[in-house]
Design an enzyme around this catalytic site. Structure first.
Site, PDB file in Angstrom:
ATOM      1  N   SER A  27       0.837  -1.192   0.000  1.00 20.52           N
ATOM      2  CA  SER A  27       0.000   0.000   0.000  1.00 20.52           C
ATOM      3  C   SER A  27       0.877   1.250   0.000  1.00 20.52           C
ATOM      4  O   SER A  27       1.713   1.412  -0.891  1.00 20.52           O
ATOM      5  CB  SER A  27      -0.961  -0.028   1.198  1.00 20.52           C
ATOM      6  OG  SER A  27      -1.954   0.964   1.075  1.00 20.52           O
TER       7      SER A  27
ATOM      8  N   GLU B 270      -1.774  -2.461  -8.299  1.00 19.35           N
ATOM      9  CA  GLU B 270      -2.969  -2.795  -7.512  1.00 19.35           C
ATOM     10  C   GLU B 270      -3.449  -1.518  -6.846  1.00 19.35           C
ATOM     11  O   GLU B 270      -2.694  -0.573  -6.689  1.00 19.35           O
ATOM     12  CB  GLU B 270      -2.651  -3.881  -6.474  1.00 19.35           C
ATOM     13  CG  GLU B 270      -1.655  -3.480  -5.408  1.00 19.35           C
ATOM     14  CD  GLU B 270      -2.263  -2.726  -4.223  1.00 19.35           C
ATOM     15  OE1 GLU B 270      -3.456  -2.908  -3.933  1.00 19.35           O
ATOM     16  OE2 GLU B 270      -1.535  -1.947  -3.588  1.00 19.35           O
TER      17      GLU B 270
ATOM     18  N   HIS C 102      -4.739  -5.187  -1.794  1.00 15.96           N
ATOM     19  CA  HIS C 102      -5.703  -5.004  -0.705  1.00 15.96           C
ATOM     20  C   HIS C 102      -6.800  -6.067  -0.806  1.00 15.96           C
ATOM     21  O   HIS C 102      -7.960  -5.772  -1.081  1.00 15.96           O
ATOM     22  CB  HIS C 102      -6.314  -3.611  -0.769  1.00 15.96           C
ATOM     23  CG  HIS C 102      -5.344  -2.505  -0.503  1.00 15.96           C
ATOM     24  ND1 HIS C 102      -4.399  -2.107  -1.431  1.00 15.96           N
ATOM     25  CD2 HIS C 102      -5.160  -1.723   0.588  1.00 15.96           C
ATOM     26  CE1 HIS C 102      -3.688  -1.111  -0.917  1.00 15.96           C
ATOM     27  NE2 HIS C 102      -4.124  -0.852   0.304  1.00 15.96           N
TER      28      HIS C 102
END
Length: 306
Positions: free
Chosen positions: A109, A207, A277
Site C-alpha cells: 500500500s 494494484e 488489498h
C-alpha cells in the site's frame, strides 16, 4: 541487486509504522503470531504515536525506520500498516545506512513509495506483503497470507497460476524482467521526483483499493504519457476494488480500462492476481527476476532472500 539474509528461529523482527497509526490491539495479536513462530519482536519507539492521520511526526517515523536498519540485531523490518505518509520523508532517508545494513523490509500500500525509493537508491530487494495490524492481526486472515511469510526463511521460488485465482489474459505473450511496482496511486505520485518509478524492461505490478474506474483510468493515462507503460516488458494486475462501485451505465469497468491501456501494447498483461488489498494477499519480492506467461496464465518469481 542486494538480497537480504533469510530469517532464522530466534531472530529479532522490528516493527515500525512509517505511514498511518496502527490498531494496537490487532498489532498485539499479529506480534503474538510472530512470537509463536519463534521470533523475537521489537516495536519501534514511536509505534503508538498519533499525529492526525500519521503515526507520529515525520521525524519520529523516520527515526524509527533508521534505528531499525542501523541495529544489526534486527534481521527484518515489517510495517504495521499503510495509510499515508511515507513520501513525506522520502527525501530525508539515509539510503547509505540501508545499503550498509541490508535486511528484509516488508509491507504494501503506502509502503510502495519506500519499496520504490529504497530499491532504486540502494538495490535492496524488498517484499510486497500483508502487514501486521491491518492484515495479519485479523482473526479471519486466510492461511495462504500467513504461509507465504515462509519465503523469508529460505530461498523459495514462487509460482502463481489459476489454481490460486481466475486469471484473465488481456494480451498474450511471454516476458521476463525485474518485478517492480505496487500500489498504483503511489507509483503515479513518484513521477517527476527523484524516486520516479523505473519501468524499463521491467514487469510492472499494479494494484489499488477504493479508486473508481475513472480514477484508475486517469492514473494509467498519466503513466502512459510519462512513457512508463511503453517502457515496461509486461503487466501483472493485482486486486482492484471499491466499496462504492459506480453505476454500470455511467462508467467503464476496471477490465475495460485495463484493456484500453495495457491490452493494446502488444506486451503480456494478465489480471486477477490476489496481490494487494485483498484476502488472501499473495506476497512477492520486488527487485527480483520474474517471468510472466500470459498465454498459459502463469507467473514465476525468483527467491527474494539468500
Amino acid at each position: 541487486m542486494i538480497f537480504p539474509s533469510r530469517l532464522y528461529e530466534g531472530d529479532t523482527i522490528g516493527v515500525i509504522s512509517p505511514a498511518g497509526p496502527p490498531d494496537l490491539e490487532r498489532l498485539a495479536k499479529a506480534t503474538d503470531w510472530l512470537k509463536h513462530l519463534g521470533f523475537q519482536v521489537r516495536l519501534g519507539k514511536q509505534i503508538d504515536q498519533v499525529y492526525g492521520y500519521l503515526a507520529g511526526s515525520d521525524d519520529e517515523r523516520l527515526e524509527d525506520m533508521h534505528e531499525m536498519f542501523s541495529d544489526d540485531t534486527v534481521r527484518a523490518v515489517i510495517c504495521s500498516r499503510g495509510g499515508y505518509g511515507t513520501a513525506r520523508f522520502a527525501d530525508r532517508i539515509d539510503f547509505d545506512l540501508i545499503r550498509k545494513h541490508p535486511k528484509i523490509f516488508w509491507g504494501y500500500s503506502d509502503i510502495t513509495y519506500l519499496h520504490t525509493s529504497i530499491r532504486q537508491q540502494t538495490g535492496l530487494v524488498t517484499f510486497h506483503g500483508p502487514m501486521l495490524a491491518s492484515d495479519l492481526g485479523d482473526p479471519d486472515v486466510p492461511l495462504l497470507s500467513k504461509q507465504l511469510f515462509s519465503q523469508l526463511f529460505q530461498p523459495m521460488s514462487l509460482r502463481y497460476d489459476e489454481h490460486l485465482s481466475p486469471l484473465t489474459a488481456l494480451s498474450g505473450g511471454t516476458a521476463e524482467g525485474m518485478l517492480v511496482g505496487g500500489n498504483l496511486s503511489l507509483l503515479v505520485s513518484t513521477l517527476g521526483t527523484a524516486y520516479e518509478i523505473d519501468t524499463r524492461n521491467k514487469l510492472l505490478l499494479i494494484e489499488d483499493v477504493g479508486e473508481a474506474p475513472y480514477r484508475v483510468d486517469n492514473m494509467l493515462n498519466q503513466l502512459r504519457l510519462a512513457r512508463k507503460l511503453d517502457q515496461a516488458a509486461g503487466f501483472i494486475i493485482g486486486d482492484f476494488h471499491t466499496d462504492h462501485p459506480p453505476d454500470k451505465e455511467s462508467s467503464l469497468t476496471y477490465e475495460e480500462v485495463f484493456r484500453t491501456y495495457l491490452g493494446t501494447l502488444g506486451k503480456p498483461a494478465v489480471s486477477g492476481f490476489f496481490i494487494g488489498h485483498c484476502q488472501p494477499n499473495f506476497s512477492v519480492p520486488l527487485g527480483v527476476e520474474a517471468m510472466l506467461d500470459a498465454d498459459r496464465k502463469q507467473l514465476w518469481i525468483q527467491p527474494g532472500v539468500m
